[in-house]
Design a protein around this motif. Structure first.
Motif, PDB file in Angstrom:
ATOM      1  N   ALA A   2      -1.473   2.827  14.212  1.00 31.01           N
ATOM      2  CA  ALA A   2      -2.519   2.359  13.301  1.00 31.01           C
ATOM      3  C   ALA A   2      -1.966   1.259  12.405  1.00 31.01           C
ATOM      4  CB  ALA A   2      -3.012   3.522  12.451  1.00 31.01           C
ATOM      5  N   PRO A   3      -2.640   0.126  12.354  1.00 37.27           N
ATOM      6  CA  PRO A   3      -2.186  -0.930  11.462  1.00 37.27           C
ATOM      7  C   PRO A   3      -2.466  -0.554  10.001  1.00 37.27           C
ATOM      8  CG  PRO A   3      -4.202  -1.589  12.574  1.00 37.27           C
ATOM      9  CD  PRO A   3      -3.864  -0.229  13.077  1.00 37.27           C
ATOM     10  N   ARG A   4      -1.767  -1.214   9.101  1.00 36.17           N
ATOM     11  CA  ARG A   4      -1.993  -0.899   7.688  1.00 36.17           C
ATOM     12  C   ARG A   4      -2.665  -2.089   7.017  1.00 36.17           C
ATOM     13  NH1 ARG A   4       2.462   1.447   4.489  1.00 36.17           N
ATOM     14  NH2 ARG A   4       3.715  -0.346   5.109  1.00 36.17           N
ATOM     15  N   TRP A   5      -3.490  -1.787   6.109  1.00 35.08           N
ATOM     16  CA  TRP A   5      -4.226  -2.845   5.412  1.00 35.08           C
ATOM     17  C   TRP A   5      -3.297  -3.489   4.394  1.00 35.08           C
ATOM     18  CZ3 TRP A   5      -8.164  -5.830   6.034  1.00 35.08           C
ATOM     19  CH2 TRP A   5      -8.696  -6.548   4.936  1.00 35.08           C
ATOM     20  N   HIS A   6      -3.129  -4.774   4.521  1.00 38.26           N
ATOM     21  CA  HIS A   6      -2.254  -5.498   3.607  1.00 38.26           C
ATOM     22  C   HIS A   6      -3.105  -6.094   2.486  1.00 38.26           C
ATOM     23  CE1 HIS A   6       0.891  -8.081   2.121  1.00 38.26           C
ATOM     24  NE2 HIS A   6       1.738  -7.591   3.012  1.00 38.26           N
ATOM     25  N   GLU A   7      -2.897  -5.603   1.272  1.00 36.56           N
ATOM     26  CA  GLU A   7      -3.756  -6.002   0.158  1.00 36.56           C
ATOM     27  C   GLU A   7      -3.681  -7.499  -0.126  1.00 36.56           C
ATOM     28  OE1 GLU A   7      -6.089  -4.739  -1.528  1.00 36.56           O
ATOM     29  OE2 GLU A   7      -5.993  -2.722  -0.657  1.00 36.56           O
ATOM     30  N   GLN A   8      -2.423  -8.021  -0.149  1.00 37.78           N
ATOM     31  CA  GLN A   8      -2.266  -9.428  -0.529  1.00 37.78           C
ATOM     32  C   GLN A   8      -2.833 -10.369   0.536  1.00 37.78           C
ATOM     33  OE1 GLN A   8       1.724  -8.541  -1.204  1.00 37.78           O
ATOM     34  NE2 GLN A   8       1.755  -9.353  -3.292  1.00 37.78           N
ATOM     35  N   LEU A   9      -2.527 -10.044   1.782  1.00 41.07           N
ATOM     36  CA  LEU A   9      -2.988 -10.923   2.852  1.00 41.07           C
ATOM     37  C   LEU A   9      -4.431 -10.638   3.243  1.00 41.07           C
ATOM     38  CD1 LEU A   9       0.164 -10.843   5.146  1.00 41.07           C
ATOM     39  CD2 LEU A   9      -0.483 -12.632   3.538  1.00 41.07           C
ATOM     40  N   GLN A  10      -4.922  -9.495   2.766  1.00 39.73           N
ATOM     41  CA  GLN A  10      -6.278  -9.092   3.111  1.00 39.73           C
ATOM     42  C   GLN A  10      -6.481  -9.037   4.631  1.00 39.73           C
ATOM     43  OE1 GLN A  10      -9.259  -8.296   0.970  1.00 39.73           O
ATOM     44  NE2 GLN A  10      -7.382  -7.681  -0.078  1.00 39.73           N
ATOM     45  N   CYS A  11      -5.531  -8.376   5.290  1.00 40.37           N
ATOM     46  CA  CYS A  11      -5.713  -8.200   6.729  1.00 40.37           C
ATOM     47  C   CYS A  11      -4.984  -6.950   7.188  1.00 40.37           C
ATOM     48  CB  CYS A  11      -5.195  -9.414   7.502  1.00 40.37           C
ATOM     49  SG  CYS A  11      -3.411  -9.574   7.443  1.00 40.37           S
ATOM     50  N   TRP A  12      -5.239  -6.582   8.432  1.00 33.73           N
ATOM     51  CA  TRP A  12      -4.550  -5.442   9.022  1.00 33.73           C
ATOM     52  C   TRP A  12      -3.207  -5.907   9.567  1.00 33.73           C
ATOM     53  CZ3 TRP A  12      -6.369  -0.681   8.282  1.00 33.73           C
ATOM     54  CH2 TRP A  12      -7.722  -0.546   7.932  1.00 33.73           C
ATOM     55  N   CYS A  13      -2.151  -5.139   9.293  1.00 29.34           N
ATOM     56  CA  CYS A  13      -0.818  -5.594   9.685  1.00 29.34           C
ATOM     57  C   CYS A  13      -0.057  -4.547  10.497  1.00 29.34           C
ATOM     58  CB  CYS A  13       0.025  -5.927   8.456  1.00 29.34           C
ATOM     59  SG  CYS A  13      -0.498  -7.437   7.669  1.00 29.34           S
ATOM     60  N   LEU A  14       0.687  -5.046  11.446  1.00 22.31           N
ATOM     61  CA  LEU A  14       1.624  -4.232  12.210  1.00 22.31           C
ATOM     62  C   LEU A  14       2.914  -5.030  12.248  1.00 22.31           C
ATOM     63  CD1 LEU A  14      -0.257  -2.983  15.403  1.00 22.31           C
ATOM     64  CD2 LEU A  14       0.879  -1.536  13.712  1.00 22.31           C
ATOM     65  N   ASN A  15       4.041  -4.341  12.243  1.00 18.78           N
ATOM     66  CA  ASN A  15       5.303  -5.065  12.307  1.00 18.78           C
ATOM     67  C   ASN A  15       5.711  -5.265  13.767  1.00 18.78           C
ATOM     68  OD1 ASN A  15       7.776  -6.152  12.056  1.00 18.78           O
ATOM     69  ND2 ASN A  15       8.645  -4.502  10.818  1.00 18.78           N
ATOM     70  N   ASP A  32      11.828   4.070  13.870  1.00 18.92           N
ATOM     71  CA  ASP A  32      10.399   4.150  14.105  1.00 18.92           C
ATOM     72  C   ASP A  32      10.007   3.166  15.203  1.00 18.92           C
ATOM     73  OD1 ASP A  32       7.415   3.461  12.234  1.00 18.92           O
ATOM     74  OD2 ASP A  32       7.837   5.082  13.621  1.00 18.92           O
ATOM     75  N   HIS A  33      10.584   1.987  15.124  1.00 16.38           N
ATOM     76  CA  HIS A  33      10.269   0.934  16.071  1.00 16.38           C
ATOM     77  C   HIS A  33      10.728   1.303  17.473  1.00 16.38           C
ATOM     78  CE1 HIS A  33       8.977  -3.161  16.830  1.00 16.38           C
ATOM     79  NE2 HIS A  33       9.997  -3.258  17.648  1.00 16.38           N
ATOM     80  N   ASP A  34      11.791   2.046  17.537  1.00 17.25           N
ATOM     81  CA  ASP A  34      12.320   2.461  18.834  1.00 17.25           C
ATOM     82  C   ASP A  34      11.289   3.208  19.648  1.00 17.25           C
ATOM     83  OD1 ASP A  34      14.749   1.397  18.595  1.00 17.25           O
ATOM     84  OD2 ASP A  34      15.745   3.214  17.896  1.00 17.25           O
TER      85      ASP A  34
END
Lengths: 159, 431
Positions: free
Chosen positions: B337-350, B387-389
């Motif tokens: 699940a992506p996380r909502w990035h407040e500053q960028l105002q978008c959904w983010c995944l690393n 986690d990324h692994d």
């Protein structure tokens, strides 16, 4: 036949090939072979050592290569020379080359095992299966269907 | 006495090599006979002496040579050297395949069959996908450099009245289910919310070889080029409407019918077809459900008999399934699940730099069973690299018509490509 000059006090080892020929070889050369070394360590080598898996012509070739290899240490020229001889043999008489590889393997001569395998590996690179078969005189034992399938699949690799 | 004999015996005990080599020699000739080959019939050379010398070269020597060929180049296009060696004759092919091994361990793709074998356990294989909108085709290539990567697979979208299909092929010029290069396909439902991945071959060998006669029939079908391949449903991908309606990220769920969920456990494995589709090496190796415990073998053996009876019935679409009743359910993957990035105002995944363009198509898949382990929200940020692994497949946009696809064990390149293609498809219900 291939008796070596015993200029030094080096011990001479007597070996007999599968076809009954007797060789006298300097100990230093013979000891390149781990097989002979182990036999000598176990004191089995006071008499003639039989080599049931090696014929005279091949054994002669092995000894020749062993000597050259001993000489070539730190000598780039000799190294090149030995390599080109190996490649020449591979091209002109692949049958003998394969026998040489087997003999070297049987006698357990590490340095020559490495060299003969590497020469062959380098020889194979960049050649098509058909060319390899032709040059080394290897029988194609795939059925026509299998070969068609392999060629089809290989297109993917050669794209 | 006996001194001579003593010496001879001495050779025997001192030099295993000599004896191993002899035994191997007779073994290899025996297997040639087993395989039903008449050496006189096929041999087309002119000197038997020359011939036998290479054919009988001890496998350990051949192995040494091939290892040198193989080790010298781990990148394409030089890997074709080992592919060429594998096509010289049977014994060479056997040795080459053995040395090349499975991508699961070696992390290298060498033969086409490796595209249907699980990816590396240690880390992802990095690929990219080039989309051609005009021709509705997709090319999967190996590598980071998007100019010169080794071509792996191609797909072409075909619109049908009630669904769309993506044919997947080894040959970018010939993408159809009648092609010998046909590998399988992805098919959508009408809404584009549910997809099925079909493999042209049964995903693991136990499913077919245990049947004897019917497997032979299957085998011969594969060899003749014109006959279409089978279709074995190996995975389902579903996209769900998310809580935020059409604007938010998608939710994906993949059920991998040919991969048991236990494959992710420490001693887990994916039953797989380790050979070429034609099972050319049948004569050399036994059924390849190795690595499993004896008990497993029995269980799987019985299971595969069930399967095979289904395969031999001439259904065009066969569902392959692992033992869902036991604890060995199929592997289920879901998108992180992506996380909502407040500053960028978008959904983010690393995506660790592998994805650079925001797109609704981007996703990361993890095992659904791992869901509870990593907690919700709070835990994910500190989990970092470990986690990324656990990301098994990652897909995302890096440019116009250019995407990266990184996959790893237990997915194969083929399965991963199929899942990614589903992300390309228009989702009437989700967007």
């Amino acid at each position: 036949m291939a008796s070596t000059s015993n200029s030094t006090s080096s011990k001479i080892i007597t070996l007999r090939s599968s076809d009954g020929e007797v060789f006298e070889v300097e100990e230093s050369v013979a000891l390149e072979s781990n097989l002979i070394r182990r036999m000598m360590e176990d004191d089995c080598a006071n008499n003639i050592i039989p080599l049931p898996n090696v014929t005279a012509p091949i054994f002669y070739l092995v000894i020749e290569h062993c000597k050259k290899h001993a000489e070539m240490k730190d000598n780039k020229e000799k190294k090149k020379e030995l390599r080109s001889q190996g490649e020449e043999l591979l091209k002109s008489d692949p049958h003998t080359y394969s026998n040489l590889m087997e003999a070297v393997n049987y006698l357990d001569i590490k340095s020559l095992m490495d060299l003969t395998a590497q020469w062959l590996a380098d020889f194979l690179k960049g050649k098509s299966p058909r060319l390899i078969r032709e040059l080394l005189k290897i029988k194609n034992d795939f059925t026509p269907e299998e070969e068609a399938e392999i060629l089809e699949r290989n297109r993917w690799a050669f794209d | 006495m006996p001194l001579k004999r003593l010496v001879r015996d001495g050779i025997g005990s001192l030099s295993r090599r000599g004896f191993v080599f002899r035994r191997d020699r007779s073994d290899s000739s025996a297997s040639a006979v087993d395989a039903g080959f008449d050496p006189d019939g096929i041999y087309d050379g002119d000197d038997d002496g020359d011939q036998s010398s290479w054919a009988s070269l001890p496998p350990e020597l051949l192995r040494d040579v091939v290892e040198r060929v193989e080790a010298s180049e781990c990148a394409w296009p030089a890997r074709k050297h080992v592919v060429a060696c594998a096509a010289v004759c049977r014994s060479w092919r056997y040795v080459c395949k053995e040395i090349v091994g499975m991508p699961e361990i070696s992390a290298k793709l060498t033969f086409p069959v490796s595209l249907k074998q699980p990816g590396p356990r240690t880390g992802p294989i990095q690929c990219y996908i080039k989309r051609n909108k005009a021709s509705s085709t997709y090319r999967l290539c190996l590598g980071l450099n998007t100019e010169s990567g080794k071509f792996l697979l191609a797909a072409r979208k075909i619109r049908r009245p009630t669904s769309s299909e993506y044919m997947i092929s080894l040959d970018a010029e010939d993408i159809s289910c009648n092609s010998t290069s046909y590998m399988g396909k992805l098919r959508s439902n009408f809404l584009g919310t549910k997809f099925a991945v079909y493999d042209s071959q049964p995903p693991y060998r136990g499913a077919v070889t245990s049947t004897g006669r019917s497997s032979r029939r299957f085998y011969s079908r594969k060899v003749s080029p014109k006959v279409p391949s089978g279709s074995y449903g190996i995975a389902h991908v579903s996209y769900e409407l998310n809580m935020l309606g059409t604007r938010g990220p998608r939710r994906m769920r993949c059920t991998m019918h040919s991969i048991p969920s236990s494959s992710l456990e420490p001693n887990g494995f994916v039953p797989c077809n380790s050979d070429l589709p034609t099972s050319l090496e049948d004569s050399f190796s036994s059924i390849s459900l190795t690595q499993s415990q004896p008990f497993d073998h029995i269980g799987r053996g019985l299971k595969s008999i069930d399967d095979s009876s289904r395969f031999s019935g001439s259904t065009r679409f066969t569902e392959v399934s692992v033992d869902v009743d036991g604890k060995e359910g199929p592997l289920i993957l879901k998108n992180k699940a992506p996380r909502w990035h407040e500053q960028l105002q978008c959904w983010c995944l690393n995506f660790r730099g592998r994805v650079t363009v925001a797109s609704v198509k981007n996703f990361q898949l993890i095992a659904a069973s791992g869901e509870t382990a990593d907690g919700t929200g709070a835990g994910t940020s500190q989990a970092g690299s470990s986690d990324h692994d656990r990301i098994i497949l990652q897909f995302g946009k890096i440019g116009k018509d250019l995407f990266t696809m990184d996959y790893r064990y237990p997915l194969s390149a083929f399965q991963a490509f199929g899942i990614c293609l589903s992300s390309f498809d228009t989702k009437l219900a989700c967007e």
